[in-house]
Design an enzyme around this catalytic site. Structure first.
Site, mmCIF file in Angstrom:
data_model
loop_
_atom_site.group_PDB
_atom_site.id
_atom_site.type_symbol
_atom_site.label_atom_id
_atom_site.label_comp_id
_atom_site.label_asym_id
_atom_site.label_seq_id
_atom_site.Cartn_x
_atom_site.Cartn_y
_atom_site.Cartn_z
ATOM 1 N N THR A 2 -4.436 -9.098 0.351
ATOM 2 C CA THR A 2 -3.833 -8.961 -0.973
ATOM 3 C C THR A 2 -4.278 -10.130 -1.831
ATOM 4 O O THR A 2 -4.427 -11.254 -1.360
ATOM 5 C CB THR A 2 -2.290 -8.908 -0.912
ATOM 6 O OG1 THR A 2 -1.760 -8.864 -2.248
ATOM 7 C CG2 THR A 2 -1.717 -10.104 -0.177
ATOM 8 N N ASN A 35 0.836 -1.201 0.000
ATOM 9 C CA ASN A 35 0.000 0.000 0.000
ATOM 10 C C ASN A 35 0.871 1.250 0.000
ATOM 11 O O ASN A 35 1.952 1.285 0.594
ATOM 12 C CB ASN A 35 -0.931 0.000 1.215
ATOM 13 C CG ASN A 35 -1.860 -1.201 1.227
ATOM 14 O OD1 ASN A 35 -2.071 -1.821 0.170
ATOM 15 N ND2 ASN A 35 -2.377 -1.571 2.379
ATOM 16 N N HIS A 69 5.742 -0.450 -2.878
ATOM 17 C CA HIS A 69 5.276 0.207 -4.105
ATOM 18 C C HIS A 69 5.267 1.731 -3.981
ATOM 19 O O HIS A 69 4.600 2.411 -4.757
ATOM 20 C CB HIS A 69 3.880 -0.304 -4.482
ATOM 21 C CG HIS A 69 3.893 -1.755 -4.842
ATOM 22 N ND1 HIS A 69 2.759 -2.528 -4.881
ATOM 23 C CD2 HIS A 69 4.914 -2.585 -5.159
ATOM 24 C CE1 HIS A 69 3.072 -3.762 -5.223
ATOM 25 N NE2 HIS A 69 4.376 -3.827 -5.383
#
Ligand code: APR
Length: 229
Positions: free
Chosen positions: A174, A88, A105
């Site tokens: 996820t 996230n 990310h």
């Protein structure tokens, strides 16, 4: 010596905070073509669209609060050496109080110089909007501090190292669709218990304990299981 509890989270971790996931019905990738707003090519092709996409996600994030799942992970720090690895880009783990968070990310509330990527800037809540004309103090253009598709995931190596050192490994929220993040559970040593909290879990190896529920309920259930030892 506290046991090392390594937790890997995805968009489902923030779903109960009102932040849209990507691949659920009504998710972000239904509304925006992912390769236009979250890829290196897309950013080069239409930077204004990409800047606005992340401006909109920052506006949503400012309205969101950490949920009971985030807070439950902070509580576990009393009894465990907890490391959060997250796909996230929101800062809800940090705002909940988690002390060790590794973003795979990128981070929504940060931007960086296009020409000098080591220059990373934290956006203040009062000034979260950027455009292709935004410049840093050196006069260089800036971009979201986000790992776009087609780009390297520099924090994967430290994340894999953490997974290999885990005494307990937990995966929350996820779809295990995106690599290399999805491969993290394969770095866990044999015999180390793995838990997967997700109301609609992706297929996982049989030795993984699946808690088929949302993050808040799942983290509470996990804490009960761990307390029983
Ligand atoms: N609690 C826990 N999990 C939930 C909840 C909830 N309340 N609601 C939905 N989920 C689960 C879904 O069942 C799904 O498995 O969260 C997961 C969300 O999956 P994705 O939308 O694919 O999100 P994620 O796996 O984090 O995507 C990985 O893909 O688009 C890229 O870079 C982006 O980091 C993202 C990556």
């Amino acid at each position: 010596m506290k046991k090392k509890l390594v937790i890997s989270t995805g968009a489902g971790m923030s779903a109960e905070s009102g932040i849209s996931t990507f691949r659920n019905a009504g998710g972000l990738w239904e509304k925006y073509p992912v390769m236009e707003v979250c890829s290196a090519d897309g950013f080069n092709r239409n930077p204004a669209l990409v800047h606005e996409f992340y401006n909109a996600r920052r506006r949503d994030l400012l309205k969101a609060q950490p949920n009971a799942g985030h807070l439950g992970l902070v509580d576990l720090e009393k009894d465990y050496d907890v490391y959060v690895i997250t796909q996230n880009v929101d800062d809800l783990h940090e705002r909940a109080g988690s002390s060790k968070v590794l973003h795979l990310h990128g981070e929504l509330m940060k931007v960086r110089s296009v020409t000098h990527p080591e220059r990373v800037y934290k956006l203040s809540p009062e000034a979260i909007e950027t455009t292709p004309d935004s410049r840093d103090s050196h006069g260089d253009p800036i971009r979201p501090h986000i790992v776009f598709f087609q780009e390297a995931v520099p924090n994967m190596e430290p994340a894999a190292q953490l997974a290999s050192e885990a005494d307990i490994f937990v995966v929350i929220g996820t779809s295990l669709n995106v690599y290399p993040a999805a491969s993290l559970l394969h770095y866990v040593r044999r015999g180390v218990p793995i838990y997967y909290i997700d109301p609609n879990p992706a297929p996982v190896p049989p030795d993984v304990t699946v808690l088929k529920m949302g993050a808040s309920e799942g983290v509470e259930r996990l804490a009960e299981i761990l307390r029983k030892g």
